[in-house]
Design an enzyme around this catalytic site. Structure first.
Site, PDB file in Angstrom:
ATOM      1  CB  SER A 163     -72.889  51.399  77.805  1.00 56.83           C
ATOM      2  OG  SER A 163     -72.573  51.318  76.438  1.00 56.83           O
ATOM      3  CE1 TYR A 251     -50.362  48.461  77.015  1.00 61.74           C
ATOM      4  CE2 TYR A 251     -51.062  48.440  79.317  1.00 61.74           C
ATOM      5  CZ  TYR A 251     -50.066  48.616  78.357  1.00 61.74           C
ATOM      6  OH  TYR A 251     -48.801  48.962  78.737  1.00 61.74           O
TER       7      TYR A 251
END
Length: 525
Positions: A163, A251
């Protein structure tokens, strides 16, 4: 003034929709539901640790709850909300694009997520549950976990990974090909930059995770021995592969929040761009680049040589520089503005405080000599929860607060939202700040019982978690109140209307026709 809002509704409209706003709304609802389940699991963890002695009475169950909590919050709450929700809604609008480059791919990338969620929840109820933690280290995840629970968790990560990869391709292509010709790269919104760099990191690191967990799957089921030392394998290979994904993932989770905070600072100050915006772009790119080459600072205790310790210590400390550039640029953007009470201002300043504290504890842990002592203690848990439970979640709260009127067409009560920010700030700090001290005293993570000497820190932390849960529920209440109070956003104004003045209803995210009447006379639509 009378409004008649007409829209097309029905289940299949949502199932089949390829409109970026509809899919963004689905991501938000999915992230909200997953976040509530993950928060409930975290509350169970804190109830277990609220006092010495056993509450659940089963270590495997406790570890399964920890695993499900981590995977739900990372892969099913923060990433779908940040990238899927805000990215789908705001990126095409900020680029001047009509929609995403591949609308059907966008639809597919969302509907893979409920499948993945079903698999990870199933893994909790199969055999004795998946108690490996989200890192799924062998040999605990191979010989230590017979049965199908770990296999289900791996398939769940695969679905979520596919996904994310499809979404990343879509976002990168949209940014590259559908950007308005009037928007140059240097004038592109910082939120767009952060999403672009985030999806680049996803595309770079997720295939590595997919390879690692596929090898784990074959070790478990097909008699291979990639990670079995008895057959010539090496479990440390898995750690290297996992953390090459795992550190950029940090991050991936926090960069979109940086973009949202940049947009919020512009909203507060009314300026055209953030102070040193080009430097901010370079800081974003530097964080992404350096974040990819410091993965082994999670592995100081595995017996690396001194030169490797030195390199990973130095490289990790360097990340503090571009992060500091971002914080000082935000402060410089706010410099000179009239300091009146606005809850956005408090949210922005609190976010910067939390990120600074995260950075300080991160620099401490980057030192290999200290990390060897603090490894697998609650100091590390507190450090990364300052990124996630505070940085990412505060970013989500700020983004919803900033763009709620554009997402829904409604206006929330600003005083109530200020209370949400205050409660959340108090709750998360009370939850995780005391655990730094528990970790410094040597309290190891993933233990479900402890001696009395650690009681004070755990009691404070458990009270903090209850405040955080209340703040989340209050946040949902504020949004529901804005829907039920019928305050409609009209540019700089809003109007109150009642249900009896409406024909049909209202579903945000859908296109609708508005007919305006003034003194019972039709004005226009």
């Amino acid at each position: 003034m009378k409004f008649n809002l007409k829209y097309q509704s029905g289940l299949f409209v949502w199932l089949e929709s390829t409109n970026h706003k509809d899919i963004g709304t689905l991501y938000f609802l999915f992230g909200l539901w997953s976040g509530m389940v993950g928060t409930g699991l975290s509350l169970i963890i804190r109830l277990e640790l609220a006092k010495p002695g056993l509450f659940l009475g089963d270590g495997q169950l406790y570890n399964s709850i920890i695993t499900a909590h981590a995977i739900l919050m990372i892969f099913f709450m923060v990433m779908p909300t940040m990238i899927g929700g805000f990215g789908n809604w705001m990126l095409p609008l900020m680029l001047g694009a009509p929609d995403m480059s591949f609308p059907r791919l966008n639809n597919l990338s969302f509907w893979l997520l409920p499948t993945a969620l079903l698999l990870i929840l199933d893994s909790c109820f199969v055999d004795s549950g998946c108690g490996t933690s989200w890192t799924v280290y062998p040999p605990l995840s191979t010989t230590g976990h017979p049965g199908n629970s770990v296999d289900l968790a791996i398939f769940s990560l695969h679905c979520a990974g596919v996904s994310s990869i499809l979404g990343a391709i879509n976002f990168m292509t949209t940014t590259k090909n559908l950007r308005s010709s009037s928007i140059s790269l240097e004038h592109m919104s910082l939120f767009v930059w952060t999403v672009f760099v985030t999806v680049f990191l996803l595309l770079l690191s997720l295939p590595v995770l997919a390879g690692a967990i596929t090898m784990l799957l074959t070790d478990r089921n097909l008699n291979t021995s990639f990670f079995d030392p008895g057959m010539g394998g090496n479990p440390l290979i898995y750690q290297h592969l996992f953390w090459f994904f795992g550190h950029p993932e940090v991050y991936i989770l926090i960069l979109p929040a940086f973009g949202i905070i940049s947009q919020s600072s512009l909203y507060l100050t009314g300026k055209k761009e953030v102070f040193g915006s080009l430097g901010m772009v370079y800081a974003i790119l530097s964080i992404a680049l350096i974040g990819c080459v410091v993965w082994a600072h999670h592995m100081y205790t595995v017996g690396m040589d001194l030169d490797s310790h030195t390199y990973f210590t130095a490289a990790t400390m360097v990340i503090a520089v571009p992060t500091g550039v971002k914080v000082f640029s935000w402060l410089a953007t706010l410099f000179g503005m009239k300091m009146v009470f606005r809850f956005f201002m408090s949210g922005l300043l609190w976010f910067m405080c939390l990120i600074t504290l995260w950075g300080i504890t991160g620099v401490a842990l980057s030192n290999s000599s200290l990390d060897v002592i603090l490894h697998d203690t609650y100091y590390v848990v507190s450090h990364f929860h300052y990124v996630l439970s505070m940085g990412a979640v505060f970013g989500i709260f700020t983004g919803v607060s900033l763009w709620w009127s554009y997402l829904s067409g409604l206006v929330y009560d600003k005083m109530l939202m200020s209370v949400v920010f205050l409660l959340m700030f108090l709750g998360v700090n009370l939850t995780f700040f005391p655990l730094h001290f528990a970790g410094l005293h040597g309290y190891p993570r993933k233990y479900l019982d402890y001696p009395d000497v650690y009681s004070i820190w755990n009691v404070l932390s458990s009270y903090g978690s209850m405040i955080s849960v209340f703040a989340m529920m209050f946040f949902i209440f504020v949004l529901l109140e804005s829907i039920l109070s019928y305050r409609v956003f009209l540019g700089d104004y809003f109007v109150n209307y009642s249900p009896e003045n409406m024909s049909g209803g209202y579903v945000f995210g859908h296109s609708y026709q508005v007919e305006i009447y003034y003194n019972s006379s039709f004005v226009g639509s």
